[in-house]
Structure formats: structure tokens, C-alpha cells
Design a protein around this motif. Structure first.
Motif, PDB file in Angstrom:
ATOM      1  N   LEU A   1      -1.417  28.265   1.350  1.00 16.26           N
ATOM      2  CA  LEU A   1      -2.192  27.049   1.522  1.00 16.26           C
ATOM      3  C   LEU A   1      -3.524  27.301   2.225  1.00 16.26           C
ATOM      4  CD1 LEU A   1       0.679  24.619   2.615  1.00 16.26           C
ATOM      5  CD2 LEU A   1      -0.378  24.815   0.353  1.00 16.26           C
ATOM      6  N   GLU A   2      -3.674  28.475   2.816  1.00 20.73           N
ATOM      7  CA  GLU A   2      -4.948  28.833   3.427  1.00 20.73           C
ATOM      8  C   GLU A   2      -5.992  29.073   2.334  1.00 20.73           C
ATOM      9  OE1 GLU A   2      -5.615  28.688   6.480  1.00 20.73           O
ATOM     10  OE2 GLU A   2      -4.045  29.502   7.779  1.00 20.73           O
ATOM     11  N   PRO A   3      -7.261  28.790   2.605  1.00 17.15           N
ATOM     12  CA  PRO A   3      -8.300  28.988   1.589  1.00 17.15           C
ATOM     13  C   PRO A   3      -8.317  30.392   0.995  1.00 17.15           C
ATOM     14  CG  PRO A   3      -9.175  27.756   3.436  1.00 17.15           C
ATOM     15  CD  PRO A   3      -7.799  28.203   3.836  1.00 17.15           C
ATOM     16  N   ASN A   4      -8.089  31.399   1.822  1.00 22.59           N
ATOM     17  CA  ASN A   4      -8.079  32.784   1.328  1.00 22.59           C
ATOM     18  C   ASN A   4      -6.664  33.320   1.155  1.00 22.59           C
ATOM     19  OD1 ASN A   4      -7.303  32.995   3.958  1.00 22.59           O
ATOM     20  ND2 ASN A   4      -8.902  34.442   4.571  1.00 22.59           N
ATOM     21  N   ARG A   5      -5.669  32.425   1.298  1.00 20.44           N
ATOM     22  CA  ARG A   5      -4.252  32.761   1.135  1.00 20.44           C
ATOM     23  C   ARG A   5      -3.765  33.766   2.174  1.00 20.44           C
ATOM     24  NH1 ARG A   5      -2.557  30.748  -3.812  1.00 20.44           N
ATOM     25  NH2 ARG A   5      -0.679  32.027  -3.813  1.00 20.44           N
ATOM     26  N   ASP A   6      -4.485  33.907   3.279  1.00 13.17           N
ATOM     27  CA  ASP A   6      -4.086  34.788   4.370  1.00 13.17           C
ATOM     28  C   ASP A   6      -3.859  33.970   5.633  1.00 13.17           C
ATOM     29  OD1 ASP A   6      -3.932  37.267   3.172  1.00 13.17           O
ATOM     30  OD2 ASP A   6      -6.059  37.703   3.464  1.00 13.17           O
ATOM     31  N   LEU A   7      -2.942  34.438   6.475  1.00 11.79           N
ATOM     32  CA  LEU A   7      -2.617  33.732   7.699  1.00 11.79           C
ATOM     33  C   LEU A   7      -3.680  33.914   8.771  1.00 11.79           C
ATOM     34  CD1 LEU A   7       1.188  34.473   8.167  1.00 11.79           C
ATOM     35  CD2 LEU A   7       0.131  32.279   7.648  1.00 11.79           C
ATOM     36  N   LYS A   8      -3.747  32.925   9.661  1.00 11.31           N
ATOM     37  CA  LYS A   8      -4.509  33.052  10.890  1.00 11.31           C
ATOM     38  C   LYS A   8      -3.942  32.040  11.879  1.00 11.31           C
ATOM     39  CE  LYS A   8      -8.178  29.707   9.854  1.00 11.31           C
ATOM     40  NZ  LYS A   8      -9.635  29.496   9.753  1.00 11.31           N
ATOM     41  N   PHE A   9      -4.228  32.231  13.151  1.00  9.89           N
ATOM     42  CA  PHE A   9      -3.818  31.270  14.161  1.00  9.89           C
ATOM     43  C   PHE A   9      -4.879  30.186  14.276  1.00  9.89           C
ATOM     44  CE2 PHE A   9      -1.275  34.939  15.380  1.00  9.89           C
ATOM     45  CZ  PHE A   9      -0.054  34.363  15.661  1.00  9.89           C
ATOM     46  N   HIS A  10      -4.458  28.941  14.112  1.00 10.92           N
ATOM     47  CA  HIS A  10      -5.374  27.822  14.199  1.00 10.92           C
ATOM     48  C   HIS A  10      -5.484  27.283  15.624  1.00 10.92           C
ATOM     49  CE1 HIS A  10      -6.117  27.183   9.846  1.00 10.92           C
ATOM     50  NE2 HIS A  10      -4.972  27.835   9.752  1.00 10.92           N
ATOM     51  N   PHE A  11      -4.528  27.611  16.456  1.00  7.08           N
ATOM     52  CA  PHE A  11      -4.603  27.287  17.876  1.00  7.08           C
ATOM     53  C   PHE A  11      -3.689  28.244  18.628  1.00  7.08           C
ATOM     54  CE2 PHE A  11      -1.668  24.174  15.872  1.00  7.08           C
ATOM     55  CZ  PHE A  11      -0.472  24.527  16.490  1.00  7.08           C
ATOM     56  N   THR A  12      -3.863  28.307  19.933  1.00  9.65           N
ATOM     57  CA  THR A  12      -3.049  29.186  20.762  1.00  9.65           C
ATOM     58  C   THR A  12      -1.593  28.742  20.703  1.00  9.65           C
ATOM     59  OG1 THR A  12      -4.897  29.567  22.257  1.00  9.65           O
ATOM     60  CG2 THR A  12      -2.697  30.067  23.094  1.00  9.65           C
ATOM     61  N   PRO A  13      -0.661  29.661  20.455  1.00  9.85           N
ATOM     62  CA  PRO A  13       0.757  29.273  20.389  1.00  9.85           C
ATOM     63  C   PRO A  13       1.183  28.474  21.619  1.00  9.85           C
ATOM     64  CG  PRO A  13       0.485  31.528  19.649  1.00  9.85           C
ATOM     65  CD  PRO A  13      -0.856  31.088  20.162  1.00  9.85           C
ATOM     66  N   GLY A  14       1.863  27.359  21.343  1.00 13.85           N
ATOM     67  CA  GLY A  14       2.332  26.495  22.405  1.00 13.85           C
ATOM     68  C   GLY A  14       1.411  25.342  22.736  1.00 13.85           C
ATOM     69  N   ASP A  15       0.221  25.288  22.107  1.00 15.01           N
ATOM     70  CA  ASP A  15      -0.757  24.256  22.452  1.00 15.01           C
ATOM     71  C   ASP A  15      -0.617  22.976  21.636  1.00 15.01           C
ATOM     72  OD1 ASP A  15      -1.852  25.806  24.401  1.00 15.01           O
ATOM     73  OD2 ASP A  15      -3.822  26.036  23.454  1.00 15.01           O
ATOM     74  N   ALA A  16      -0.025  23.034  20.448  1.00 16.76           N
ATOM     75  CA  ALA A  16       0.034  21.861  19.583  1.00 16.76           C
ATOM     76  C   ALA A  16       1.197  22.004  18.605  1.00 16.76           C
ATOM     77  CB  ALA A  16      -1.280  21.680  18.816  1.00 16.76           C
ATOM     78  N   TYR A  17       1.536  20.899  17.943  1.00 18.19           N
ATOM     79  CA  TYR A  17       2.584  20.883  16.919  1.00 18.19           C
ATOM     80  C   TYR A  17       1.937  20.934  15.548  1.00 18.19           C
ATOM     81  CZ  TYR A  17       6.413  19.230  13.951  1.00 18.19           C
ATOM     82  OH  TYR A  17       7.361  19.111  12.974  1.00 18.19           O
ATOM     83  N   ALA A  18       2.357  21.861  14.718  1.00 16.26           N
ATOM     84  CA  ALA A  18       1.938  21.923  13.316  1.00 16.26           C
ATOM     85  C   ALA A  18       3.044  22.626  12.540  1.00 16.26           C
ATOM     86  CB  ALA A  18       0.609  22.662  13.158  1.00 16.26           C
TER      87      ALA A  18
END
Length: 305
Positions: A75-92
Motif C-alpha cells: 500500500l506504500e507508494p513505492n511498495r516498501d516499508l517505512k516508519f511513519h511515526f516513532t513506535p509507541g506514539d500513535a495507533y495505526a
């Protein structure tokens, strides 16, 4: 035989809590600490090289969907993972996080997730028609899928074991599993309580937000204390604490809703997403008013007001 989809996540989380009880897993110890190599050195995770947030992710982050990773990498634009926020900071909501925890169990602890799920969950709860991997004996008794427009989709014969959602099952087997989990069978009282304890507040307008435009300011979750448990969602309903887990794809509509005080669960499996349209009425008919946030789970089907 029906596709369990993300109901798998709740069962996997319950299995992980058994490992916690045995001292094999610490929910708050970074996943990287369990592995012999840095996470980017493992196949499929090299894309995280250079982003040190992979060092922070814990099993609790995974089970509460607070890793910062997208639900699915394609679902990422380039189909590769990345962290969108620091782990533990938000629910997604993130299925990718569950793949990371599965990596930890298999590579770090040397466990076979398929076998652990079979022994600790499906055998324990007498579920003869449930598996984390397609079985040939399922072929004679399966449900194919139907999309919202009625188009046909053959049952997917999933060859890969995925903690995020590869479980094939039946409604009878799911009834046994949720009855057993509701009763806390196989867990200490502390772990059973931790499973559905409100771990992290959910303040998004829907379950699957577009993570690039992430907004955690929706006010509707707060009055019911909508929160992430461990592999489930929990909230305060008219009868007290309740928890639920859904499983969905374009031709699968599953949901389980449980009432803690009344000790009741309702299991709904659908081989068509059209079933989700009538689920609120069925739930109210069987369980009464639950205050379940349908607006959050099925925003396209139900009026948010």
C-alpha cells in the motif's frame, strides 16, 4: 471452511501471551534484542536499513498496532516499508508488524508458528477444521467468496503461514476458540486481563486510515474509551468492558464481539462483505446495545452519525 482473515491476529496474540507466561517473551523488550542479526539483515526487511526505529519496536507495539508501519507494504507508494511515526506514539493498524513479531518467534526463539498455533490454540480448543496453512482435506467443504458487487472469488489456498491472517477455520471452531479465550484457558489470570486491558487510546475516524494523512483527533472514541488491547479492540459498553476483533478483505466479512461481564461472545463469519451491512442489527438482536463503534470499523457502510 472459511477464511479467518485477521481473526488470526487475536488468536496469535493469545498464543504470544502463553509465551509471556512461560517467560519466553517480554512484551516490552525490543524485538531486535531477540535476534542474532539486525532486523534489516533479514530477508524482506532490508528496506528499514538506515531508519533506527526498528530497534525500538516491541511485541506490545505490534499487538497494539503502534509500530508506525503501514498495514501492508504494497500500500506504500513505492511498495516498501517505512516508519511513519516513532513506535509507541500513535495507533495505526498494521499487519506488517505481525510479520515482524513472527520473525522474532521463528528466528529469535526457534519456534514454528504453525506448530505453536496448532498445539497451543487449535488442539487446546478442539478445533479440528482450523489451520494456519491450507490443508487438502479442506477442499471438499469450503466457502468461496463474493465481493460487494456479487462477483465470485475462489477460496484462497494460502500456502504461507502468516500471523497477520492465514487462518482457515469454521464458525463452529471459532465458537470454541472464543469461548476458551473468553474463559482465559491456557493463560494466567494476569495475562488474560492484560489481553483486553485498554493499552492505547484509539482516536482515529476509521480503522484503516490512510497513514500518510493520519489524524488522531476524532472525538468519538473517547466517550467509550475505545482502545487497543493485545490483538483486539476494547471499549466500555452499557454492560461494561467489551472487546472485539474483525477480519476483512474484499470478499470476507468476519467479526467477533465479546461482553466481559455477561461472559458472552457473538461470532459472525461471512464469505461476502455484503454480510457486514446487517451485522449491527444481528449484534443488537443477540447481545443488546453494545456501543460497538461501527462508524470506526465500517465507515463506508454505516452512517457515522
Amino acid at each position: 471452511i472459511m477464511y479467518g482473515a485477521s481473526l488470526t491476529k487475536a488468536a496469535f496474540a493469545y498464543m504470544v501471551l502463553q509465551l509471556v507466561d512461560e517467560g519466553l517473551v517480554d512484551l516490552d523488550r525490543p524485538i531486535a534484542d531477540y535476534l542474532d542479526r539486525p532486523i534489516p539483515d533479514y530477508e524482506g526487511w532490508a528496506v528499514l536499513e538506515g531508519d533506527e526505529d526498528w530497534r525500538r519496536v516491541t511485541p506490545r507495539h505490534v499487538l497494539t498496532h503502534t509500530t508506525g508501519l503501514h498495514n501492508l507494504r504494497f500500500l506504500e507508494p513505492n511498495r516498501d516499508l517505512k516508519f511513519h511515526f516513532t513506535p509507541g506514539d500513535a495507533y495505526a493498524y498494521s499487519g506488517e508488524g505481525f510479520w515482524l513479531l513472527q520473525l522474532m518467534l521463528e528466528e529469535g526463539l526457534g519456534l514454528d508458528v504453525k506448530e505453536e498455533m496448532q498445539r497451543r490454540m487449535f488442539d487446546r480448543f478442539d478445533m479440528p477444521n482450523t489451520s494456519m496453512q491450507w490443508r487438502e482435506d479442506f477442499a471438499d467443504n469450503l466457502a468461496d467468496g463474493y465481493a460487494m458487487d456479487g462477483s465470485f472469488e475462489p477460496h484462497d489456498e494460502r500456502s504461507n503461514v502468516a500471523a497477520s491472517g492465514s487462518m482457515d477455520t469454521t464458525i463452529a471452531d471459532q465458537a470454541k476458540m472464543w469461548r476458551g479465550m473468553l474463559a482465559g484457558e491456557g493463560l494466567s489470570a494476569a495475562s488474560r486481563a492484560e489481553w483486553v486491558r485498554p493499552q492505547f487510546p484509539i482516536r482515529t475516524a476509521q480503522k484503516f486510515p490512510t497513514i500518510e494523512n493520519y489524524d488522531t483527533s476524532d472525538p468519538r472514541g473517547e466517550p467509550i474509551n475505545l482502545s487497543a488491547g493485545l490483538g483486539v479492540e476494547t471499549w466500555d459498553g452499557p454492560q461494561g468492558r467489551a472487546f472485539a476483533k474483525g477480519g476483512h478483505n474484499p470478499w470476507t466479512g468476519n467479526i467477533v464481539i465479546c461482553q466481559e461481564v455477561e461472559e458472552r461472545c457473538l461470532v459472525l463469519l461471512g464469505n461476502s462483505v455484503r454480510a457486514e451491512i446487517i451485522y449491527p442489527e444481528i449484534v443488537e438482536f443477540v447481545l443488546g446495545e453494545t456501543d460497538y463503534p461501527w462508524w470506526w470499523t465500517y465507515p463506508a457502510l454505516h452512517d457515522p452519525e
